[in-house]
Design an enzyme around this catalytic site. Structure first.
Site, PDB file in Angstrom:
ATOM      1  CE  LYS A  71      -8.328  -9.686 -37.808  1.00 38.51           C
ATOM      2  NZ  LYS A  71      -9.104  -9.865 -38.826  1.00 38.51           N
ATOM      3  NE  ARG A  99      -9.793  -4.137 -38.894  1.00 34.49           N
ATOM      4  CZ  ARG A  99     -10.127  -5.131 -37.939  1.00 34.49           C
ATOM      5  NH1 ARG A  99      -9.626  -5.263 -36.797  1.00 34.49           N
ATOM      6  NH2 ARG A  99     -10.707  -6.226 -38.040  1.00 34.49           N
ATOM      7  NE  ARG A 130     -17.247 -13.585 -35.847  1.00 36.21           N
ATOM      8  CZ  ARG A 130     -16.567 -13.134 -35.933  1.00 36.21           C
ATOM      9  NH1 ARG A 130     -15.376 -13.410 -35.117  1.00 36.21           N
ATOM     10  NH2 ARG A 130     -16.174 -11.876 -36.692  1.00 36.21           N
ATOM     11  NE  ARG A 163     -18.114  -9.206 -33.992  1.00 40.40           N
ATOM     12  CZ  ARG A 163     -16.936  -9.635 -34.485  1.00 40.40           C
ATOM     13  NH1 ARG A 163     -16.209 -10.159 -33.836  1.00 40.40           N
ATOM     14  NH2 ARG A 163     -16.538  -8.629 -35.277  1.00 40.40           N
ATOM     15  NE  ARG A 178     -16.935  -6.957 -40.329  1.00 33.51           N
ATOM     16  CZ  ARG A 178     -17.115  -7.980 -39.444  1.00 33.51           C
ATOM     17  NH1 ARG A 178     -18.263  -8.482 -39.440  1.00 33.51           N
ATOM     18  NH2 ARG A 178     -16.016  -8.520 -38.816  1.00 33.51           N
TER      19      ARG A 178
HETATM   20  P1  B4P Z   1     -12.146 -15.087 -36.657  1.00 35.98           P
HETATM   21  O1  B4P Z   1     -11.700 -15.115 -38.024  1.00 35.98           O
HETATM   22  O2  B4P Z   1     -11.376 -15.622 -35.600  1.00 35.98           O
HETATM   23  O3  B4P Z   1     -12.432 -13.346 -36.687  1.00 35.98           O
HETATM   24  P2  B4P Z   1     -11.541 -12.116 -36.558  1.00 35.98           P
HETATM   25  O4  B4P Z   1     -10.600 -12.455 -38.004  1.00 35.98           O
HETATM   26  O5  B4P Z   1     -10.771 -12.073 -35.360  1.00 35.98           O
HETATM   27  O6  B4P Z   1     -12.725 -11.189 -36.924  1.00 35.98           O
HETATM   28  P3  B4P Z   1     -12.913  -9.646 -37.316  1.00 35.98           P
HETATM   29  O7  B4P Z   1     -11.818  -8.903 -37.887  1.00 35.98           O
HETATM   30  O8  B4P Z   1     -14.394  -9.700 -37.552  1.00 35.98           O
HETATM   31  O9  B4P Z   1     -12.870  -8.996 -35.798  1.00 35.98           O
HETATM   32  P4  B4P Z   1     -12.314  -7.794 -35.061  1.00 35.98           P
HETATM   33  O10 B4P Z   1     -12.909  -7.911 -33.801  1.00 35.98           O
HETATM   34  O11 B4P Z   1     -10.943  -7.520 -35.205  1.00 35.98           O
HETATM   35  O12 B4P Z   1     -13.648 -15.647 -36.669  1.00 35.98           O
HETATM   36  C1  B4P Z   1     -14.341 -15.454 -37.723  1.00 35.98           C
HETATM   37  C2  B4P Z   1     -15.179 -17.137 -37.620  1.00 35.98           C
HETATM   38  O13 B4P Z   1     -14.240 -17.900 -38.423  1.00 35.98           O
HETATM   39  C3  B4P Z   1     -15.597 -17.594 -36.263  1.00 35.98           C
HETATM   40  O14 B4P Z   1     -16.851 -18.030 -36.252  1.00 35.98           O
HETATM   41  C4  B4P Z   1     -14.670 -18.842 -36.381  1.00 35.98           C
HETATM   42  O15 B4P Z   1     -15.012 -19.791 -35.533  1.00 35.98           O
HETATM   43  C5  B4P Z   1     -14.418 -19.043 -37.680  1.00 35.98           C
HETATM   44  N1  B4P Z   1     -13.252 -19.880 -38.358  1.00 35.98           N
HETATM   45  C6  B4P Z   1     -11.957 -19.557 -37.470  1.00 35.98           C
HETATM   46  N2  B4P Z   1     -11.015 -20.477 -38.260  1.00 35.98           N
HETATM   47  C7  B4P Z   1     -11.527 -21.317 -38.819  1.00 35.98           C
HETATM   48  C8  B4P Z   1     -11.130 -22.170 -39.629  1.00 35.98           C
HETATM   49  N3  B4P Z   1     -10.004 -22.825 -40.016  1.00 35.98           N
HETATM   50  N4  B4P Z   1     -12.226 -23.080 -40.467  1.00 35.98           N
HETATM   51  C9  B4P Z   1     -13.421 -22.661 -40.323  1.00 35.98           C
HETATM   52  N5  B4P Z   1     -13.890 -21.662 -39.723  1.00 35.98           N
HETATM   53  C10 B4P Z   1     -12.938 -21.141 -38.953  1.00 35.98           C
HETATM   54  O16 B4P Z   1     -13.060  -6.317 -35.599  1.00 35.98           O
HETATM   55  C11 B4P Z   1     -14.306  -5.819 -35.645  1.00 35.98           C
HETATM   56  C12 B4P Z   1     -14.651  -4.733 -36.152  1.00 35.98           C
HETATM   57  O17 B4P Z   1     -14.096  -3.585 -35.128  1.00 35.98           O
HETATM   58  C13 B4P Z   1     -14.068  -4.011 -37.350  1.00 35.98           C
HETATM   59  O18 B4P Z   1     -14.966  -4.423 -38.517  1.00 35.98           O
HETATM   60  C14 B4P Z   1     -13.713  -2.595 -37.197  1.00 35.98           C
HETATM   61  O19 B4P Z   1     -14.955  -1.686 -37.305  1.00 35.98           O
HETATM   62  C15 B4P Z   1     -13.393  -2.433 -35.588  1.00 35.98           C
HETATM   63  N6  B4P Z   1     -11.881  -2.147 -35.411  1.00 35.98           N
HETATM   64  C16 B4P Z   1     -11.340  -3.362 -34.823  1.00 35.98           C
HETATM   65  N7  B4P Z   1      -9.919  -2.904 -34.989  1.00 35.98           N
HETATM   66  C17 B4P Z   1      -9.685  -1.867 -35.468  1.00 35.98           C
HETATM   67  C18 B4P Z   1      -8.720  -0.936 -35.882  1.00 35.98           C
HETATM   68  N8  B4P Z   1      -7.252  -1.396 -35.417  1.00 35.98           N
HETATM   69  N9  B4P Z   1      -9.070   0.091 -36.567  1.00 35.98           N
HETATM   70  C19 B4P Z   1     -10.206   0.504 -36.697  1.00 35.98           C
HETATM   71  N10 B4P Z   1     -11.213  -0.336 -36.457  1.00 35.98           N
HETATM   72  C20 B4P Z   1     -10.837  -1.301 -35.919  1.00 35.98           C
END
Ligand code: B4P
Length: 192
Positions: free
Chosen positions: A14, A89, A128, A134, A146
């Site tokens: 994302k 979420r 990551r 993190r 998670r």
């Molecule tokens: P991404 O995949 O980009 O990470 P994300 O989905 O945005 O992460 P996440 O769900 O953890 O984070 P959020 O901040 O929303 O990256 C992952 C890795 O994959 C990276 O290293 C990237 O380089 C790699 N990658 C990406 N694409 C790739 C590909 N095609 N091939 C190979 N590798 C690839 O949430 C963090 C925390 O905040 C949650 O757990 C929760 O506690 C809280 N939170 C956030 N929003 C909330 C909400 N609305 N309600 C309640 N809690 C919330």
């Protein structure tokens, strides 16, 4: 306004794809994860509370994140559209978002759901964690929690938008460019 939800389990891409999409479509990026991490970095009371929840792999309470999104919408009255990343979420967050947008005479146009296997999610997040600093990415038990929380509370968001025929599944494995291409194809269909 054109509003997109970029949806998927933790580590599905994302954040990675959001950066590219906002640049191409000139949307305002609203990531609740980024907003929470800024609060944590600034050591605000909200940030301290959020850190203890995030470090257990759980979701921050609905009212906290809904409040953050509501303020962000109010602070960006001239946006051409929003890209919601990591929000909503829960079903309660989805209903709240629809109401907030309705007040602004707007709506969600599409939810794009990145589909990635659990094995790949675990691999990406641990990887990551080697460089991100993190704390929620370094411990395998927290990552598993998670993913469990995602199945228990977050998967319902995709079902919620499917009822309005707004959810589209996108293969989230492949190169970043391939996935970006598939996301753009779906967006372009709706813009033309
Ligand atoms: P991404 O995949 O980009 O990470 P994300 O989905 O945005 O992460 P996440 O769900 O953890 O984070 P959020 O901040 O929303 O990256 C992952 C890795 O994959 C990276 O290293 C990237 O380089 C790699 N990658 C990406 N694409 C790739 C590909 N095609 N091939 C190979 N590798 C690839 O949430 C963090 C925390 O905040 C949650 O757990 C929760 O506690 C809280 N939170 C956030 N929003 C909330 C909400 N609305 N309600 C309640 N809690 C919330």
């Amino acid at each position: 306004m054109f509003n997109i939800i970029l949806f998927g389990p933790p580590g599905s891409g994302k954040g990675t794809q959001s950066e590219k999409l906002i640049e191409k479509y000139h949307l305002k990026h609203l990531s609740t994860g980024d907003l929470l991490r800024s609060e944590i970095a600034a050591k605000t009371p909200l940030g301290l509370e959020a850190k203890s929840v995030i470090d257990k792999g759980q979701l921050v309470p609905d009212e906290v994140v809904i409040g953050m999104i509501s303020s962000s919408l109010d602070n960006n009255p001239d946006a051409k559209g929003f890209l919601f990343d990591g929000f909503p979420r829960t079903e309660a967050q989805s209903e709240a978002l629809d109401k907030l947008l309705h007040l602004k005479h707007s709506k969600i146009d599409v939810l794009l759901a990145l589909d990635v296997t659990e094995e790949e999610l675990l691999k990406r997040l641990l990887n990551r964690g080697l460089t991100s600093g993190r704390s929620d990415d370094t411990n395998e038990d927290v990552i598993t929690a998670r993913i469990k929380e995602y199945h228990k509370k977050t998967a319902a968001v995709e079902k919620y938008y499917s009822r309005f025929d707004k959810a589209v599944k996108i293969k989230g494995e492949g190169t970043v460019e391939e996935i970006f291409g598939a996301l753009c194809d779906e967006i372009n269909k709706r813009l033309s």
